[in-house]
Scaffold this motif. Structure first.
Motif, PDB file in Angstrom:
ATOM      1  N   HIS A 191      52.751  41.626  51.099  1.00 40.92           N
ATOM      2  CA  HIS A 191      52.052  42.402  50.072  1.00 40.92           C
ATOM      3  C   HIS A 191      51.341  41.437  49.126  1.00 40.92           C
ATOM      4  O   HIS A 191      51.931  40.456  48.675  1.00 40.92           O
ATOM      5  CB  HIS A 191      53.035  43.246  49.282  1.00 40.92           C
ATOM      6  N   PRO A 192      50.074  41.676  48.781  1.00 41.37           N
ATOM      7  CA  PRO A 192      49.361  40.764  47.873  1.00 41.37           C
ATOM      8  C   PRO A 192      50.078  40.635  46.531  1.00 41.37           C
ATOM      9  O   PRO A 192      50.530  41.631  45.963  1.00 41.37           O
ATOM     10  CB  PRO A 192      47.990  41.435  47.700  1.00 41.37           C
ATOM     11  N   ALA A 193      50.180  39.409  46.045  1.00 39.00           N
ATOM     12  CA  ALA A 193      50.820  39.168  44.749  1.00 39.00           C
ATOM     13  C   ALA A 193      49.822  39.225  43.606  1.00 39.00           C
ATOM     14  O   ALA A 193      50.204  39.088  42.442  1.00 39.00           O
ATOM     15  CB  ALA A 193      51.518  37.808  44.748  1.00 39.00           C
ATOM     16  N   GLN A 194      48.562  39.412  43.906  1.00 43.85           N
ATOM     17  CA  GLN A 194      47.523  39.510  42.893  1.00 43.85           C
ATOM     18  C   GLN A 194      47.097  40.978  42.744  1.00 43.85           C
ATOM     19  O   GLN A 194      47.211  41.750  43.689  1.00 43.85           O
ATOM     20  CB  GLN A 194      46.299  38.666  43.296  1.00 43.85           C
ATOM     21  N   PRO A 195      46.656  41.365  41.544  1.00 43.40           N
ATOM     22  CA  PRO A 195      46.319  40.511  40.393  1.00 43.40           C
ATOM     23  C   PRO A 195      47.469  40.249  39.426  1.00 43.40           C
ATOM     24  O   PRO A 195      47.282  39.575  38.429  1.00 43.40           O
ATOM     25  CB  PRO A 195      45.223  41.315  39.711  1.00 43.40           C
ATOM     26  N   GLY A 196      48.660  40.791  39.723  1.00 42.62           N
ATOM     27  CA  GLY A 196      49.771  40.624  38.793  1.00 42.62           C
ATOM     28  C   GLY A 196      50.107  39.177  38.520  1.00 42.62           C
ATOM     29  O   GLY A 196      50.367  38.778  37.375  1.00 42.62           O
TER      30      GLY A 196
ATOM     31  N   ILE B  73      41.512  35.273  40.162  1.00 41.57           N
ATOM     32  CA  ILE B  73      40.791  36.533  39.953  1.00 41.57           C
ATOM     33  C   ILE B  73      39.409  36.490  40.600  1.00 41.57           C
ATOM     34  O   ILE B  73      38.962  37.463  41.230  1.00 41.57           O
ATOM     35  CB  ILE B  73      40.688  36.844  38.446  1.00 41.57           C
ATOM     36  N   HIS B  74      38.710  35.371  40.456  1.00 41.89           N
ATOM     37  CA  HIS B  74      37.391  35.269  41.089  1.00 41.89           C
ATOM     38  C   HIS B  74      37.509  35.402  42.604  1.00 41.89           C
ATOM     39  O   HIS B  74      36.646  36.031  43.259  1.00 41.89           O
ATOM     40  CB  HIS B  74      36.727  33.940  40.716  1.00 41.89           C
ATOM     41  N   ARG B  75      38.562  34.834  43.180  1.00 42.97           N
ATOM     42  CA  ARG B  75      38.760  34.956  44.635  1.00 42.97           C
ATOM     43  C   ARG B  75      39.014  36.410  45.022  1.00 42.97           C
ATOM     44  O   ARG B  75      38.401  36.924  45.962  1.00 42.97           O
ATOM     45  CB  ARG B  75      39.942  34.091  45.080  1.00 42.97           C
ATOM     46  N   VAL B  76      39.885  37.081  44.292  1.00 42.46           N
ATOM     47  CA  VAL B  76      40.230  38.467  44.621  1.00 42.46           C
ATOM     48  C   VAL B  76      39.017  39.374  44.469  1.00 42.46           C
ATOM     49  O   VAL B  76      38.755  40.244  45.301  1.00 42.46           O
ATOM     50  CB  VAL B  76      41.394  38.954  43.738  1.00 42.46           C
ATOM     51  N   VAL B  77      38.255  39.162  43.396  1.00 43.11           N
ATOM     52  CA  VAL B  77      37.057  39.977  43.167  1.00 43.11           C
ATOM     53  C   VAL B  77      36.068  39.825  44.322  1.00 43.11           C
ATOM     54  O   VAL B  77      35.428  40.789  44.750  1.00 43.11           O
ATOM     55  CB  VAL B  77      36.396  39.598  41.826  1.00 43.11           C
ATOM     56  N   ALA B  78      35.957  38.619  44.841  1.00 40.46           N
ATOM     57  CA  ALA B  78      35.034  38.381  45.955  1.00 40.46           C
ATOM     58  C   ALA B  78      35.551  38.990  47.254  1.00 40.46           C
ATOM     59  O   ALA B  78      34.768  39.452  48.089  1.00 40.46           O
ATOM     60  CB  ALA B  78      34.821  36.871  46.131  1.00 40.46           C
ATOM     61  N   GLU B  79      36.861  39.004  47.430  1.00 44.06           N
ATOM     62  CA  GLU B  79      37.444  39.455  48.694  1.00 44.06           C
ATOM     63  C   GLU B  79      37.547  40.971  48.804  1.00 44.06           C
ATOM     64  O   GLU B  79      37.337  41.536  49.878  1.00 44.06           O
ATOM     65  CB  GLU B  79      38.845  38.853  48.878  1.00 44.06           C
TER      66      GLU B  79
ATOM     67  N   MET C 187      42.261  46.575  41.061  1.00 47.52           N
ATOM     68  CA  MET C 187      42.408  45.227  40.505  1.00 47.52           C
ATOM     69  C   MET C 187      41.409  44.896  39.397  1.00 47.52           C
ATOM     70  O   MET C 187      41.515  43.871  38.749  1.00 47.52           O
ATOM     71  CB  MET C 187      42.323  44.182  41.624  1.00 47.52           C
ATOM     72  N   LEU C 188      40.453  45.778  39.129  1.00 44.96           N
ATOM     73  CA  LEU C 188      39.416  45.442  38.155  1.00 44.96           C
ATOM     74  C   LEU C 188      39.943  45.353  36.728  1.00 44.96           C
ATOM     75  O   LEU C 188      39.499  44.504  35.945  1.00 44.96           O
ATOM     76  CB  LEU C 188      38.278  46.457  38.227  1.00 44.96           C
TER      77      LEU C 188
END
Length: 576
Positions: free
Chosen positions: A344-349, A367-373, A383-384
């Motif tokens: 399970h993704p640990a982001q954005p927490g 955060i920049h990586r997650v936003v791009a993915e 996640m926003l």
């Protein structure tokens, strides 16, 4: 739930015992005689029909395989599935499949192959699941007419498309599943088809239409027309879909219904883990953090009792979120790590945790990586809000503003109150950082009202902090202090220690960041709003010389060389 054979179809008795019955004499039960077998099988079938899963499982398991028919093996498999005995379920389905073949019941054998494919796929054994799908399709090659079993195999194929990321193919197939169910009067297949159509429609961004399809699927379940396993699948999937689009009102209704459904079946293990996860999520929303952590820990235990599940990662992630809010940072980090270990993704927490622990660069990079993915509207909407929080804190206001606008757009498109409230908070947060007090005040008040309708005290308090900061920027110090004090009381009552501390600093009741004095904090706040030295002097009733001296001390303590840098520090540390 597959129909069981009637008592007229109980096992044949040996010749001499049949003759005894014909003469009106009962055969002996010593040594587990035939009459005992008949009685035991009759009791097992009755327990199954009453949905007494533990009793049915024990009774069917105790009988010799030679006394069971194909439908009995199927019933044993279903009870084993519901009680979390996955291996027993697979073995019983294999026996059912062989029994159907032995009776030349091709369609029955296809059904058993379907159930094997579904059970093995849920257990992570995709290759073996595909093998049983292929066997079912091969068996149907010899069937010339159109039969409902083709719809069941199409249902599995649709899930296969989703698993492979072939969403266009899945969206095209799902309505055909529903049509098979309607054409053959099969409630299970109809409800499953509607549920798949709803999930895929939501995933495409048409949330309102997708939720209507899920509601329609749930009507079949609530009417008692859907068998237990399909009922559990649809319950859990519909609740999960509501959580993903932040429709917490609908999520609460369906979670309550799911809880009652689980509680009505003593001994049930399947689906209880996911039910507990969703209860934990709602407890966190409503500020019951200790209860939420306990419920989420129980969820992980229930998944373990059911043989494990990748969904256990979600339980750990939600636990990490709750612990982070309470300031238990080490425990939160451990929970995020466990979530990641289960896939399970640990982001954005985790990014928010890093930010709280003084690692802004790591938080920003993540955060920049997650936003791009993450590009699909459903998962992106989740996640926003955290992304805006991080980017505002690190001073990347242009990116934060863009993401806040996206979040508001999703809130409008989805029509979900919580998402709309999160969007208003994000906009207010960006406006505060830009010292746009009036815009911040309007957005924060709108967000607070929306969160209040959802009984979300932590989120309401966060909005009140922004309201207080906006009022302070507008020069209404008394009203600002009242809002901040109310927010602090709410955080203290919830046990949200980090948020309580931040508000305490804003109120000047704790050691200020950078070692600034209360008067220096006042000066810095006005500097951050763009006031000149004469304007600050007039506002604080000081001489310009005194203001200049305070400003010199501020620069020295903060190790900055300009008013701009001092203002950036003020916003970063919530001095404003």
């Amino acid at each position: 739930m597959p129909p069981l054979p009637s008592d007229d179809a109980l096992p044949d008795l040996p010749g001499h015992e049949a003759a005894d019955l014909a003469r009106g004499r009962l055969p002996s039960n010593r040594g587990g005689g035939a009459m005992s077998v008949v009685d035991d099988l009759h009791r097992a079938r009755q327990a199954y029909e009453r949905r007494e899963w533990v009793a049915a499982y024990r009774a069917l398991s105790d009988l010799d395989d030679t006394h069971l028919q194909a439908d009995d093996f199927a019933a044993l498999a279903i009870t084993a599935f519901l009680l979390g005995r996955r291996n027993d379920c697979v073995q019983a389905l294999q026996r059912a499949h062989q029994a159907e073949l032995g009776e030349n019941d091709t369609l029955g054998a296809v059904r058993a192959a379907y159930w094997l494919a579904m059970t093995l796929w849920q257990g992570g054994e995709a290759a073996i699941s595909n093998g049983w799908m292929a066997r079912g399709e091969r068996l149907l090659e010899g069937v010339s007419e159109d039969v409902v079993e083709r719809g069941y195999l199409l249902e599995r194929a649709t899930f296969g498309h989703v698993a492979n990321g072939e969403f266009a193919e899945a969206a095209a197939a799902a309505p055909k599943v529903t049509e098979y169910g309607r054409r053959f009067g099969d409630p299970d297949l109809t409800a499953m088809g509607l549920h798949m159509e709803g999930r895929l429609t939501i995933f495409s961004g048409q949330v309102a239409d997708g939720l209507r399809l899920l509601d329609e699927a749930m009507v079949w379940v609530l009417a008692g027309e859907v068998s237990p396993i399909f009922s559990g699948v649809i319950y859990c999937s519909c609740v999960e879909a509501c959580q993903q689009v932040s429709d917490f009102g609908r999520m609460g209704e369906w979670t309550h219904a799911l809880t009652l459904w689980c509680d009505s079946q003593p001994g049930l293990v399947a689906f209880t883990g996911q039910c507990a996860v969703h209860r934990g999520q709602l407890m966190r929303l409503h500020g019951a953090y200790r209860d939420a952590i306990s419920e989420l820990e129980q969820a992980a235990g229930r998944y373990a009792a059911a043989g494990g599940s990748p969904a256990v990662g979600q339980a750990h992630y939600e636990r990490g979120e709750t612990l982070r809010i309470g300031g238990e940072y080490d425990a939160a980090e451990a929970a995020y790590t466990e979530a990641a270990e289960y896939g399970h993704p640990a982001q954005p927490g985790r990014a928010l945790l890093w930010l709280a622990r003084g690692r802004p660069d790591a938080a920003s990079a993540a955060i920049h990586r997650v936003v791009a993915e993450v590009q699909d509207p459903v998962h992106r909407s989740q996640m926003l809000a955290a992304a805006v929080d991080v980017l505002v804190e690190v001073g990347e206001l242009e990116d934060a503003a863009s993401l806040a606008d996206q979040l508001c757009g999703f809130g409008s498109a989805f029509g979900c109150t919580a998402l709309q409230a999160a969007g208003e908070y994000a906009r207010a947060s960006v406006a505060i950082a830009r010292a746009e007090a009036e815009d911040a005040l309007a957005a924060a008040r709108s967000g607070a009202d929306a969160w209040a309708r959802l009984s979300a005290p932590y989120e309401v308090a966060r909005c009140r902090v922004l309201i207080g900061r906006a009022l302070r920027l507008l020069g209404d110090a008394e009203s600002a202090a009242a809002e901040l004090a109310e927010a602090r009381r709410a955080f203290a009552g919830l046990g949200a220690a980090p948020a309580e501390h931040d508000v305490t600093v804003l109120l000047g009741d704790a050691r200020a960041p950078g070692g600034l004095s209360p008067r220096e904090i006042e000066v810095l706040r006005l500097v951050a709003t763009g006031k000149s030295n004469p304007e600050i002097a007039a506002a604080l009733v000081l001489s310009e010389k005194t203001v200049a001296r305070h400003l010199s001390n501020i620069f020295a303590k903060l190790d900055v060389r300009s008013r701009t840098a001092a203002a950036a520090f003020a916003f970063e540390h919530h001095v404003v």
